[in-house]
Design a protein around this motif. Structure first.
Motif, mmCIF file in Angstrom:
data_model
loop_
_atom_site.group_PDB
_atom_site.id
_atom_site.type_symbol
_atom_site.label_atom_id
_atom_site.label_comp_id
_atom_site.label_asym_id
_atom_site.label_seq_id
_atom_site.Cartn_x
_atom_site.Cartn_y
_atom_site.Cartn_z
ATOM 1 N N SER A 197 3.347 6.866 6.148
ATOM 2 C CA SER A 197 4.334 5.907 5.659
ATOM 3 C C SER A 197 5.020 5.234 6.837
ATOM 4 O O SER A 197 4.966 5.719 7.975
ATOM 5 C CB SER A 197 5.386 6.614 4.794
ATOM 6 N N SER A 221 0.872 -1.168 0.000
ATOM 7 C CA SER A 221 0.000 0.000 0.000
ATOM 8 C C SER A 221 0.909 1.218 0.000
ATOM 9 O O SER A 221 2.128 1.100 0.172
ATOM 10 C CB SER A 221 -0.902 0.015 1.243
ATOM 11 N N ASP A 222 0.338 2.387 -0.147
ATOM 12 C CA ASP A 222 1.140 3.606 -0.105
ATOM 13 C C ASP A 222 1.834 3.752 1.250
ATOM 14 O O ASP A 222 2.959 4.246 1.332
ATOM 15 C CB ASP A 222 0.264 4.835 -0.373
ATOM 16 N N ARG A 224 4.745 0.705 1.481
ATOM 17 C CA ARG A 224 5.930 0.785 0.603
ATOM 18 C C ARG A 224 6.995 1.649 1.266
ATOM 19 O O ARG A 224 6.704 2.742 1.764
ATOM 20 C CB ARG A 224 5.550 1.365 -0.758
#
Length: 356
Positions: A343, A45-46, A49
């Motif tokens: 993130s 997924s964003d 990663r």
């Protein structure tokens, strides 16, 4: 994973736990090669990663060295949802390792003790298998030294030179407790010389790769400081913390007195304390990979918040099976979202003070 598949995996795990642990491990590798294990494919997924030492990872949950010592099940493992794989340890010459029994389940402690002694097929066989590796996976090799080698430091460089062209990263393993005097190579001068040789061999590759250093959890504050300084000076790309421990505090199993390295749940707090201290010592100059007792999304998240840019697991698979991997990766995604992190990198080290 469907309910039927989950039932099949639970039944398979129950059967494997009825046989000798090393035999069970071999059967698990056979199942992977035959495509009989969960294969969710890429999990990303964003938020998940991330980059570690220039490696682009779909998610930060990797397989620790020791599970696939001889790179026999790379295709199956690359489809199991890991963000990266580490195989080995590999030595220049094949060696049988220590006598059996050498692997023990500590079920009540959700742990294992091993004293394998770097049993492996050697670098020639490893290079041949890696030459046909899946190209869509991030794969590294744990470098080792032969037990009877006259120059163990040279062994690490030799394996790097021979296998490096097939790898995305390599790990210098001077922290196994099962090869006599191997941990002596963690001393400041010996480690500097060893790493220098490995980095030189790495620099001779057509495409240089990141080199990580894997350390023991049984190091005092002074030794950790020395290791961090040597690693930075040598040009190491990151540190993997930690390998297995010799400590037996708090174990309840009747097998607790077996010689060897302890892994699994009892190692979680000890290894995470070492990770946090290394995070403080390196102060962002080196990425860290957290290993030791990761068996849930919450524990993976705790390692990341203690300072790890990625994590690895192995022993938890003995008790939870490969379906544990997608549970951890997707659960980690939810935890990051819950706490407002966009993130993995944003979360790294944010809870370090809780472990110091």
């Amino acid at each position: 994973m469907t309910a039927a598949a989950a039932r099949i995996e639970r039944a398979g795990l129950a059967l494997l736990r009825r046989v000798d642990p090393e035999t069970a491990h071999g059967l698990a590798l056979t199942a992977l090669r035959a495509g009989l294990t969960p294969a969710p494919g890429l999990i990303s997924s964003d938020r998940l990663r991330t980059q570690v030492a220039g490696l682009h990872l779909p998610n930060p949950v990797g397989l620790a060295a020791g599970f696939d010592k001889n790179a026999e099940a790379l295709l199956g493992l690359s489809r199991a949802g890991f963000g990266f794989l580490e195989v080995g340890a590999t030595t220049p010459l094949a060696q049988p390792g220590n006598p059996r029994p050498r692997l023990f389940r500590l079920t009540r402690d959700r742990a294992a003790i091993n004293r394998f002694g770097f049993n492996n097929d050697g670098m020639e066989a490893m290079a041949e298998r890696l030459s046909t590796r899946p190209r869509d996976a991030v794969i590294g090799l744990n470098l080792g030294a032969n037990k009877d080698s006259a120059d163990r430091a040279a062994d690490f460089a030799q394996v790097m030179a021979h296998c490096g062209r097939h790898l995305d990263f390599a790990t210098v393993n001077v922290s196994s407790p099962n090869t006599e005097k191997l941990r002596d190579l963690q001393g400041k001068d010996a480690l500097a010389a060893l790493l220098g040789g490995v980095i030189e061999a790495r620099n001779g590759l057509a495409k240089p790769i990141p080199v990580f250093l894997k350390i023991a959890p049984d190091l005092d504050a002074g030794a950790l400081k020395d290791i961090s300084e040597v690693a930075i000076a040598a040009g190491v790309a990151g540190i993997i913390a930690t390998n297995t421990t010799l400590d037996r505090t708090g174990l309840t199993s009747s097998l607790a007195s077996e010689a060897g390295g302890l892994s699994g749940q009892p190692l979680f707090e000890r290894s995470t304390h070492v990770l946090a201290r290394l995070s403080l010592l390196t102060d962002g100059r080196l990425p860290l990979i957290g290993v030791g007792g990761v068996g849930s999304a919450e524990q993976a998240y705790a390692k990341i918040r203690a300072g790890a840019s990625a994590v690895q697991l192995y022993t938890a698979l003995v008790y939870g099976g490969l379906s544990l991997l997608p549970e951890i990766a997707r659960g980690l995604d939810r935890l990051l979202a819950r706490d407002g992190f966009g993130s993995v990198a944003e979360a790294v080290g944010t809870g370090r003070k809780d472990w110091l």
